[in-house]
Design an enzyme around this catalytic site. Structure first.
Site, short mmCIF file in Angstrom:
data_model
loop_
_atom_site.label_atom_id
_atom_site.label_comp_id
_atom_site.label_asym_id
_atom_site.label_seq_id
_atom_site.Cartn_x
_atom_site.Cartn_y
_atom_site.Cartn_z
N ASN A 161 -20.09 86.58 -18.44
CA ASN A 161 -20.33 85.14 -18.32
C ASN A 161 -19.14 84.36 -18.88
O ASN A 161 -18.46 84.84 -19.78
CB ASN A 161 -21.59 84.76 -19.10
CG ASN A 161 -22.84 85.32 -18.44
OD1 ASN A 161 -22.95 85.37 -17.23
ND2 ASN A 161 -23.79 85.75 -19.25
N HIS A 184 -29.02 89.92 -14.07
CA HIS A 184 -30.40 90.41 -14.02
C HIS A 184 -31.46 89.32 -14.18
O HIS A 184 -32.65 89.64 -14.26
CB HIS A 184 -30.61 91.50 -15.08
CG HIS A 184 -30.18 91.12 -16.46
ND1 HIS A 184 -29.80 92.05 -17.39
CD2 HIS A 184 -30.07 89.92 -17.07
CE1 HIS A 184 -29.49 91.44 -18.52
NE2 HIS A 184 -29.65 90.15 -18.35
#
Length: 473
Positions: A161, A184
């Site tokens: 990220n 996920h």
């Protein structure tokens, strides 16, 4: 994820996986567990990290896992000292990187909080997400350039990220790259929908893979407008759940003992009732995109009313050495080695790309019409079909106009950060920073906050023209 074929015609082939961020405290061990349970293919995992000793420890961990009786895979692990050595001839490249939290992530959270800006995660949008992006763009340019030189046909899996910015950087630097961003969050929403189906629709407990959803949006701000299970509309179950809730359901202090990663889908349900479309990310991510859930906070405990918690910087800092201690306990024999399926899809995606069947799941790739109302070329998250050496994004259709307007703000900010990162332009980066919905301050305070973050993280911003930035003068 939906497995659409049982074909396994390339049994036993050997592949090379280059792991960038090979000292990872999380994704590396997950990959090792999955590979240990994989018989369709084997090979070598090369672990590269700026912290070579951490990569070396992970290589030892991989060999320890591989030596267990229940390990059916055939894998070797080695730590390497250069990015080039990790990627030379690789079939797959896995990216999972993190700058030292005490020197970066802690500042991303603590300095904005001094200005009254609270962040539940701080890794995708808002002040924390902006500075994590600025640090990551030069790193992911280097990775993309190395892929171009050493393994241009490899499939690159990004887990880092800010997912959108990192994946977008890979394509901006090397347009011919085969890269997908994997997250996920949608899987967890599918699991929740499966639970709701059991509770409200009186069906036998399904696996999350049975829940079919149409995904659209950007990472951590993804939306679902269709959800079915065995032909049944799952929004019936969502409506039934919403009817039982009095939102928000909690009081400050109610979730004090809950994990910072926990959540109760209160924000998800509130957004669903307001927009008629279901968010497909955890509440702790969602609130940083739609900031009215955070704006009224005076104390960190105030966010508890929505069944979530702020992530304190101490947790980010302490989790690193704690993970290393756990690793060392396994390697010393103090703790047993347990091979478990972590519930992640990365190896299933590798199988599909190697020709072992077809898989439909959600991925992050540049927009080529799958989200027709979002900017072409921006990285979006939708379903895709993975087959042998191919990822085909699936058309998701437009978002409702009010939701699209929320998403477009963040797309614009992310694209601005990419331009700023490639130009080394902090003044342009500041425009994206100032446009963040979480940054609700007086104009002078916004400049001051930005300057404080630059100063605190200056060693990680060498690729930017700090001396020539007007915003810092």
């Amino acid at each position: 994820m939906h497995d659409l074929s049982g074909d396994q015609h390339r049994q036993g082939e050997s592949v090379v996986i280059g792991f960038v961020g090979g000292g990872s405290r999380d994704w590396a061990e997950k990959l090792m567990n999955l590979l240990a349970l994989t018989e369709e293919f084997g090979g070598t995992v090369r672990l590269y990290d700026l912290d070579y000793e951490s990569a070396r420890t992970n290589a030892e961990l991989g060999r320890t896992i591989q030596a267990q009786e229940e390990a059916v895979g055939d894998w070797t692990y080695e730590a390497v000292e250069t990015l080039e050595a990790a990627l030379d001839g690789a079939d797959f490249v896995v990216c999972s990187t993190q700058d030292p939290p005490a020197e970066t992530f802690a500042h991303d959270l603590d300095i904005p909080q001094e200005y009254g800006i609270h962040q539940t995660v701080g890794d995708t949008v808002g002040p924390g997400g902006t500075f994590r992006a600025l640090r990551s763009i030069p790193q992911y340019r280097e990775i993309a350039a190395a892929v171009r030189e050493h393994c241009p046909d490899a499939w690159v899996f990004n887990f880092t990220n800010p997912m959108t910015v990192c994946t977008r950087t890979l394509y901006e630097e090397f347009p011919g790259i085969n890269a997908i961003g994997i997250c996920h969050e949608v899987y967890h929403v599918q699991e929740w929908l499966a639970d709701l189906a059991v509770e409200h629709l009186d069906v036998d407990e399904p696996a999350y893979e049975e829940v079919d959803v149409t995904v659209k949006g950007i990472n951590h701000f993804t939306w679902i407008d269709e959800a079915t299970l065995r032909g049944r509309d799952l929004f019936e179950a969502v409506d039934a759940e919403l009817a039982e809730r009095d939102l928000p359901s909690y009081e400050p202090g109610d979730v004090a003992d809950m994990s910072v990663y926990g959540g109760n889908n209160e924000v998800t349900l509130d957004l669903y009732r307001r927009y008629g479309i279901l968010p497909a990310a955890g509440d702790r991510h969602l609130v940083e995109f739609v900031t009215w859930y955070l704006d009224p906070i005076d104390e960190p405990e105030d966010i508890h009313r929505w069944g979530i918690k702020l992530t304190p910087s101490e947790h980010r800092v302490e989790s690193w050495p704690e993970a290393m201690r756990e690793r060392e306990a396994i390697l010393s024999g103090e703790e047993p080695v347990e091979i478990t399926d972590p519930g992640e899809e990365m190896v299933e995606l590798m199988k599909a790309l190697l020709g072992h069947g077809a898989v439909k799941t959600n991925v992050n790739v540049p927009n080529r019409g799958q989200c027709p109302d979002l900017q072409d070329g921006a990285v979006v998250e939708t379903n895709a079909l993975l087959t042998e050496d191919s990822v085909t994004p699936l058309a998701a259709g437009p978002l409702p106009a009010p939701v699209r307007s929320l998403v477009e703000t963040h797309v614009t900010n992310q694209e601005t950060l990419i331009e700023a990162g490639f130009d080394g332009d902090l003044d342009l980066a500041f425009r994206a920073f100032r446009n963040e919905p979480l940054v609700t301050l007086d104009p002078a305070e916004i400049e001051s906050l930005f300057a404080d973050l630059v100063e605190a993280e200056r060693p990680y911003l060498d690729d930017y023209d700090i001396a020539g930035a007007d915003v810092l003068s």
